[in-house]
Design a protein around this motif. Structure first.
Motif, PDB file in Angstrom:
ATOM      1  N   PHE A 102      -2.658  -1.298  -9.638  1.00  0.00           N
ATOM      2  CA  PHE A 102      -1.757  -2.194  -8.903  1.00  0.00           C
ATOM      3  C   PHE A 102      -2.356  -3.558  -8.646  1.00  0.00           C
ATOM      4  O   PHE A 102      -1.642  -4.524  -8.478  1.00  0.00           O
ATOM      5  CB  PHE A 102      -1.381  -1.615  -7.540  1.00  0.00           C
ATOM      6  N   LEU A 117      -0.987   2.503   0.048  1.00  0.00           N
ATOM      7  CA  LEU A 117      -2.154   1.897  -0.578  1.00  0.00           C
ATOM      8  C   LEU A 117      -2.386   2.438  -1.982  1.00  0.00           C
ATOM      9  O   LEU A 117      -2.652   1.699  -2.905  1.00  0.00           O
ATOM     10  CB  LEU A 117      -3.403   2.173   0.256  1.00  0.00           C
ATOM     11  N   GLU A 118      -2.344   3.742  -2.106  1.00  0.00           N
ATOM     12  CA  GLU A 118      -2.822   4.321  -3.348  1.00  0.00           C
ATOM     13  C   GLU A 118      -1.721   4.699  -4.328  1.00  0.00           C
ATOM     14  O   GLU A 118      -1.961   4.764  -5.516  1.00  0.00           O
ATOM     15  CB  GLU A 118      -3.662   5.556  -3.032  1.00  0.00           C
ATOM     16  N   ASP A 119      -0.525   4.948  -3.834  1.00  0.00           N
ATOM     17  CA  ASP A 119       0.537   5.406  -4.714  1.00  0.00           C
ATOM     18  C   ASP A 119       1.859   4.867  -4.193  1.00  0.00           C
ATOM     19  O   ASP A 119       2.702   5.622  -3.707  1.00  0.00           O
ATOM     20  CB  ASP A 119       0.540   6.937  -4.704  1.00  0.00           C
ATOM     21  N   PRO A 120       2.042   3.559  -4.282  1.00  0.00           N
ATOM     22  CA  PRO A 120       3.165   2.930  -3.562  1.00  0.00           C
ATOM     23  C   PRO A 120       4.535   3.423  -4.018  1.00  0.00           C
ATOM     24  O   PRO A 120       4.742   3.674  -5.208  1.00  0.00           O
ATOM     25  CB  PRO A 120       3.008   1.443  -3.866  1.00  0.00           C
ATOM     26  N   VAL A 136       0.522   5.148   5.352  1.00  0.00           N
ATOM     27  CA  VAL A 136      -0.275   3.992   4.930  1.00  0.00           C
ATOM     28  C   VAL A 136      -1.123   4.350   3.720  1.00  0.00           C
ATOM     29  O   VAL A 136      -1.250   3.569   2.771  1.00  0.00           O
ATOM     30  CB  VAL A 136      -1.167   3.481   6.084  1.00  0.00           C
ATOM     31  N   ALA A 137      -1.713   5.541   3.725  1.00  0.00           N
ATOM     32  CA  ALA A 137      -2.537   5.959   2.587  1.00  0.00           C
ATOM     33  C   ALA A 137      -1.705   5.977   1.315  1.00  0.00           C
ATOM     34  O   ALA A 137      -2.144   5.519   0.266  1.00  0.00           O
ATOM     35  CB  ALA A 137      -3.136   7.331   2.848  1.00  0.00           C
ATOM     36  N   SER A 171      -5.795   4.606   7.316  1.00  0.00           N
ATOM     37  CA  SER A 171      -5.543   5.798   6.508  1.00  0.00           C
ATOM     38  C   SER A 171      -6.790   6.620   6.255  1.00  0.00           C
ATOM     39  O   SER A 171      -6.736   7.638   5.576  1.00  0.00           O
ATOM     40  CB  SER A 171      -4.948   5.378   5.162  1.00  0.00           C
ATOM     41  N   SER A 228      -5.417  -1.533   6.770  1.00  0.00           N
ATOM     42  CA  SER A 228      -4.613  -0.380   6.361  1.00  0.00           C
ATOM     43  C   SER A 228      -5.503   0.753   5.887  1.00  0.00           C
ATOM     44  O   SER A 228      -5.230   1.927   6.152  1.00  0.00           O
ATOM     45  CB  SER A 228      -3.653  -0.768   5.241  1.00  0.00           C
ATOM     46  N   LEU A 240      -9.678   1.025  -4.663  1.00  0.00           N
ATOM     47  CA  LEU A 240      -8.429   0.305  -4.466  1.00  0.00           C
ATOM     48  C   LEU A 240      -8.361  -0.966  -5.296  1.00  0.00           C
ATOM     49  O   LEU A 240      -7.395  -1.211  -6.020  1.00  0.00           O
ATOM     50  CB  LEU A 240      -8.306  -0.047  -2.984  1.00  0.00           C
TER      51      LEU A 240
END
Lengths: 331, 112, 311
Positions: free
Chosen positions: C85, A42-45, A38-39, C113, C109, C80
């Motif tokens: 993105f 979120l941060e580096d898809p 999940v991390a 995480s 999410s 984020l």
């Protein structure tokens, strides 16, 4: 398009599949803990996701949800790896496993490769999504409206418009304009996700126009929250001086200097209850009449179409005392 | 203990109004509704094992030890110390009042 | 990178020019800190948020309220939403807006995480209280000064000490040295950091915030909270965070052995233009709100205790 995230128990992928995929140019990243996966999402898809069904007791669903629920990642193909038995149990493809394709365990390398390739190709063919917001476009919107027209329960088809968007674009540039479009899209999606998820729909017609559909009884609450959230976030997209001035100066279509109020939203709400409408075109027409009125109101507002005389009807503005009702001429 | 402020929960709903006396039943209800803390009337009474007023005032003095040359901070320090002193004084006064008062209180009495 | 010039008397610190070796050490540390991945938060917060997220009746608002008390999760949300993105580069400077734009699922999410401190130390909780208290005062002061978006200021106040957690995670040995020096020499943490590392947490926080693409409205107050005069774009917000940091320490919410109220910069005081009466009124407003801070940390400790016993 070659970064593949593999999430599941240790080595469910198998050495053969791994070798084949790497040979074909895929960059593999493996996670055994859903938390880590999940991390990453979120941060580096990644570009693609392969998930093993049932890993880490629900970790698979959390991960899928994390990918699917974020607008910007809705174009990541998700493949689900499961056993023939699990398949026989008919997983819930709508809710729990909204994946793009499946592969049966034990994995056959060439099969897996083909599925990945096909999933990528399919993604590229989805032409209807708005490139900026990734929300469904016109074709899907029409389909969605037709769907609710055919239902018994009353729905509300709501048209959202950003007021004074063109002067904003002229003043702040198209890049900022894009940010605002994205911001409104997110607000609408997040509010509906939280308040009225069931049988709802959100679409992006293009530019600064959106359409969303919710159960009729939720419409007002959703509109109010969208406007509230918009007001909370809006100032971040304006300069401090414009916020302080409460307006900005721009050029109108005749190149004359005009004062424009700051960004605001207008929502026109058309209810499908009572069998008033039979065709999606009629809804669009009704909405466009409503929009004509609501866009004239100062600030952000929503307007409900006035109902039949015997049922409760009304309209509301954003915190103002003005309550406007509109006769759309529909009986 | 009596509530000094309304206890609000989600959606700005008032769960319990100002002036309500806290009974064990009400406190249990708060716990069930996930209310983490409430404001009661009166000044805080020193806890057992807590610092004495003298110690607290000294702590404040120490904290500001390196900024004695800065006037606004010395003012801040004095005000913080004064508030500590005031609140202790009020707390002990209330305790005295309560002791004196309860002896003569009847059921129909109005505490206000 | 140019060496930092020595500062005049009256400022916070007086530094000599750095030698080449010191400069190299600084650069190395800077690189290490840039690699910082998942900053941990308090276990009690994550377990409470997890419970809330699993409860279908929890609203985004409720989760937002709790997140607004946790400077690490708040920073993550901001990182984020400001990332490439999401399409709002360096735009989102208020936590509430970040929450609105990210939405419930993304926040959930994020909670999944989140990494946590394996062992929750007393000092850690103190840092959380300090950060939250600072945010509270920033909010009161910003409203007083009639700033347009006071929430942006309180967001800056909340995350101003981000650098401390990064240093603790990436340089644990040095971090322990710093803590020991704070105690033995009875100096401020940032002074101890300067002596041990050649840099201090405000600067580190500034680097992180910048690398996370946060807007200047947040980066500057973080970087300049000990030295608001060095803020180019946001001198007032920086001054407010500087003042709030001082006041919250004055009220007893320091961090660890660093109980010392740091000097108030004359320039900051000028910008704030407060009189004696202002201080009194601010103290009044703040005192009540600080019960929230105590309540929060009691909650978190209790939560952690329950989780611990459950095993």
């Amino acid at each position: 398009m070659n970064r593949l995230l593999v999430a599941g128990n240790a080595d469910f992928l198998g050495a053969e599949s791994r070798m084949l995929l790497e040979a074909k140019g895929y960059q593999l990243n493996s996670c055994e803990r859903p938390q880590d996966a999940v991390a990453l999402v979120l941060e580096d898809p990644p570009d693609l996701l392969l998930v093993e069904k049932g890993f880490a007791e629900g970790g698979d669903r959390q991960l899928i949800k994390a990918v699917v629920s974020c607008l910007q990642k809705s174009n990541i193909p998700i493949l689900l790896a499961l056993s023939a038995d699990e398949l026989a149990n008919e997983p819930d493809w709508q809710d729990a496993y909204p994946v793009d394709d499946i592969v049966i365990k034990p994995l056959v390398p060439v099969d897996l490769l083909a599925r990945l390739r096909l999933a990528e190709a399919r993604m590229l063919r989805v032409f209807d999504n708005n490139p900026l917001s990734r929300l469904p476009g016109n074709t899907s919107i029409l389909r969605a409206i037709r769907r609710v027209l055919a239902k018994e329960e009353p729905f509300a088809v709501c048209y959202v418009d950003i007021d004074n968007f063109k002067p904003y674009n002229d003043r702040y540039g198209f890049s900022r304009g894009d940010e605002v479009i994205l911001m409104v899209a997110r607000i609408i999606v997040n509010v509906i996700e939280e308040l009225a998820r069931e049988e709802s729909f959100v679409g992006h017609v293009g530019g600064d126009d959106y359409v969303f559909i919710v159960h009729e009884e939720k419409a007002e609450e959703v509109c109010r929250r969208i406007l509230h959230n918009f007001n909370m976030v809006r100032n971040l997209f304006l300069s401090a001086e414009d916020v302080a001035a409460g307006e900005f100066v721009g050029l109108d279509r005749q190149e004359r200097e005009t004062r424009y109020p700051l960004l605001s939203l207008s929502i026109a709400v058309v209810g499908t209850g009572g069998g008033r409408y039979r065709h999606s075109g009629e809804i669009a027409t009704a909405a466009s009449e409503l929009k004509h009125y609501v866009k004239k109101l100062e600030g952000s507002n929503y307007l409900l179409e006035r109902r039949e005389p015997d049922s409760a009807g009304g309209a509301a503005t954003n915190g103002g005392d003005e309550v406007a009702e509109v006769e759309t001429g529909k009986k | 203990m009596v509530l000094a402020k309304d206890v609000e929960i989600e959606g700005n709903r008032v769960l319990c109004g100002k002036g309500t006396e806290l009974t064990p039943a009400i406190i249990e209800r708060f716990q069930r509704m996930d209310v983490s803390h409430v404001t009661v009337a009166g000044r805080p009474v020193p806890e057992e094992g807590g610092k004495t007023l003298k110690e607290q005032v000294h702590d404040v003095e120490q904290r500001f030890a390196k900024v004695r040359h800065i006037k606004p901070l010395m003012y801040l320090k004095k005000r913080i110390q004064q508030r500590l002193i005031d609140s202790r004084a009020a707390g002990s006064q209330k305790a005295e009042d309560a002791d004196a008062g309860s002896a003569g209180q009847e059921a129909g009495g109005d505490h206000g | 990178m140019p060496a930092r010039p020595a500062k005049k008397q009256g400022a916070i610190m007086v530094e000599p020019e750095l030698t080449a070796e010191q400069q190299k050490k600084r650069d190395n540390i800077r690189k290490a800190l840039r690699e910082v991945k998942n900053l941990p938060t308090l276990p009690g917060i994550v377990s409470k948020l997890t419970r809330m997220a699993d409860d279908p009746d929890t609203s985004t608002d409720q989760m937002g309220k709790l997140i607004s008390k946790d400077h690490i999760l708040a920073a993550k949300l901001l990182k984020l939403v400001n990332s490439a993105f999401y399409g709002f580069p360096q735009r989102i400077s208020s936590l509430n807006s970040a929450i609105i734009l990210l939405g419930f699922n993304v926040i959930k999410s994020l909670i999944i995480s989140a990494s946590i401190f394996e062992l929750m130390e007393e000092q850690d909780v103190e840092l959380w209280e300090h950060s939250l208290g600072c945010a509270v005062i920033c909010n009161v002061v910003a409203k007083r000064l009639e700033i347009n978006d006071p929430e942006e200021v309180s967001t800056a106040g909340l995350i101003h000490d981000l650098g401390k957690v990064a240093i603790k995670m990436e340089l644990p040995r040095e971090s322990a040295e710093v803590a020991a020096l704070v105690e033995s020499a009875e100096i401020n943490r940032f002074e101890a950091e300067q002596r041990v590392l050649g840099l201090e947490h405000a600067e580190v926080g500034g680097w992180l915030a910048k690398s996370w693409n946060l807007p200047a409205k947040l980066v500057e107050p973080i970087r300049c909270h000990h030295d608001p005069a060095s803020a180019d774009n946001e001198p007032l917000v920086s001054a407010i965070v500087h003042f709030a940091d001082i006041m919250i320490r004055g009220l007893g919410y320091g961090h660890g052995r660093d109980i010392w109220v740091p000097p108030l910069q004359p320039r900051a005081w000028e910008l704030l233009r407060f009189k004696a009466a202002d201080i009194d009124e601010i103290l009044d407003e703040v005192e009540e709100k600080l019960w929230d801070v105590k309540g929060f940390s009691l909650d978190i400790k209790a939560e952690a205790a329950t989780t611990a016993t459950k095993g």
